[in-house]
Design a protein around this motif. Structure first.
Motif, PDB file in Angstrom:
ATOM      1  N   ARG A 217      32.435 -25.622   9.203  1.00 44.81           N
ATOM      2  CA  ARG A 217      33.714 -26.328   9.272  1.00 44.81           C
ATOM      3  C   ARG A 217      33.629 -27.682   8.579  1.00 44.81           C
ATOM      4  NH1 ARG A 217      36.740 -25.103  15.022  1.00 44.81           N
ATOM      5  NH2 ARG A 217      36.181 -22.890  15.158  1.00 44.81           N
ATOM      6  N   VAL A 218      32.499 -28.353   8.746  1.00 45.94           N
ATOM      7  CA  VAL A 218      32.338 -29.650   8.086  1.00 45.94           C
ATOM      8  C   VAL A 218      32.342 -29.467   6.572  1.00 45.94           C
ATOM      9  CG1 VAL A 218      30.780 -31.594   7.719  1.00 45.94           C
ATOM     10  CG2 VAL A 218      31.132 -30.693  10.028  1.00 45.94           C
ATOM     11  N   LYS A 219      31.660 -28.434   6.076  1.00 45.55           N
ATOM     12  CA  LYS A 219      31.663 -28.158   4.647  1.00 45.55           C
ATOM     13  C   LYS A 219      33.078 -27.899   4.146  1.00 45.55           C
ATOM     14  CE  LYS A 219      26.977 -26.241   4.377  1.00 45.55           C
ATOM     15  NZ  LYS A 219      26.161 -25.009   4.163  1.00 45.55           N
ATOM     16  N   GLU A 220      33.869 -27.144   4.909  1.00 44.82           N
ATOM     17  CA  GLU A 220      35.252 -26.876   4.521  1.00 44.82           C
ATOM     18  C   GLU A 220      36.074 -28.156   4.483  1.00 44.82           C
ATOM     19  OE1 GLU A 220      35.905 -22.315   6.231  1.00 44.82           O
ATOM     20  OE2 GLU A 220      36.563 -24.043   7.414  1.00 44.82           O
ATOM     21  N   LEU A 221      35.886 -29.022   5.481  1.00 46.52           N
ATOM     22  CA  LEU A 221      36.627 -30.288   5.522  1.00 46.52           C
ATOM     23  C   LEU A 221      36.297 -31.143   4.299  1.00 46.52           C
ATOM     24  CD1 LEU A 221      36.265 -31.310   9.290  1.00 46.52           C
ATOM     25  CD2 LEU A 221      38.349 -30.578   8.134  1.00 46.52           C
ATOM     26  N   VAL A 222      35.005 -31.246   3.989  1.00 46.15           N
ATOM     27  CA  VAL A 222      34.578 -32.071   2.855  1.00 46.15           C
ATOM     28  C   VAL A 222      35.069 -31.469   1.543  1.00 46.15           C
ATOM     29  CG1 VAL A 222      32.590 -32.926   1.572  1.00 46.15           C
ATOM     30  CG2 VAL A 222      32.572 -32.971   4.069  1.00 46.15           C
TER      31      VAL A 222
END
Length: 277
Positions: A71-76
């Motif tokens: 999810r963090v990768k998607e946000l970034v």
């Protein structure tokens, strides 16, 4: 002048474990750190307790990166893509949930940032006041009990709701007001789905603590670490390991809608704290 952090590595280990285990439970990790430092005799002025608080919070941030890595990768990724193509912001907001979440996180930072700038000195002094932390635990208990007024929330997050969640996070800079408790409860009051509320609460912590850690790191670089690096490193690592365990346990618990049970714990610890201090 080197940073003074008057604690041993094993005291840092204990406090780091406390931080990691209580950050994601709605029981105020900051209150447990303040009260723990008092019990261990580390609450005297000049111990650098707020610096330690920031770095063990960074340990829990690392645990969020570990559990929510996709999810963090998607946000970034979505945020970077949107920054390159600003003309697509509206379409991305409508069609891309990760970008929409990133915008909501940005919204929560507005009241949090304003509050910190205006009341920074007050918050720093508050970390030397265990009685305040104990009293605010009672407030957290009330917040948790109020979730009973909103049974079975099932709605989605919006910009307006995110703004109010950010306001709740601002108050949680006072030790004793649980950040996860205040933000999750505020979302639930607004009929946000419990799992969505919990996930958003954890993800919105990322920029706040990363920013605070950067500021404190710059201050430490200017002052010199001295021997403070060992307890900071031990506490951060302990918080990281404990945080991974706590996230996995709490997410499952929050989905069942049982936050009010933590109110009894807050009332017990807060009441004992006020009685014994």
């Amino acid at each position: 002048m080197a940073q003074q952090l008057l604690m041993t590595w094993w005291e840092a280990l204990i406090l780091g474990l406390v931080q990691g285990l209580t950050e994601f439970l709605p029981v105020s990790s900051s209150a447990h750190l303040v009260l723990g430092e008092y019990v261990l005799g580390l609450n005297a002025a000049g111990t650098g307790s707020l610096t330690f608080e920031v770095f063990v919070h960074f340990g829990t941030i690392l645990s969020i990166f570990t559990v929510y890595n996709l999810r963090v990768k998607e946000l970034v990724t979505e945020t970077l893509a949107a920054s390159i193509h600003p003309g697509e912001w509206a379409a991305r907001f409508r069609e891309r949930p990760p970008f929409r979440t990133a915008v909501y996180i940005l919204i929560t930072m507005i009241p949090t940032g304003i509050t910190y700038v205006l009341f920074k000195d007050f918050f720093e002094r508050a970390f030397d006041d265990p009685e305040l932390a104990a009293g605010m635990l009672l407030v957290t208990g009330v917040l948790l009990l109020l979730t009973l007024l909103r049974p079975n929330p099932s709605g989605e997050l919006t910009g307006g709701k995110a703004l109010l969640v950010g306001v709740a996070q601002s108050f949680a800079m006072i030790p004793g007001i649980s950040r996860s408790g205040a933000t999750i409860c505020t979302a639930l009051y607004q009929n946000v789905n419990p799992e969505r509320a919990a996930n958003f609460s954890f993800l919105m912590l990322l920029p706040v603590v990363l920013g605070a850690t950067l500021i404190k790191t710059i201050e430490l670089a200017q002052q010199g670490l001295g021997e403070a690096w060992l307890p900071l490193a031990v506490g951060t690592c302990a918080a990281y390991g404990a945080g991974i365990l706590a996230i996995k346990v709490v997410i499952d618990f929050v989905k069942r809608g049982r936050l009010q049970y933590f109110a009894a714990y807050c009332f017990l610890v807060g009441g004992l704290g006020l009685w014994l201090l």
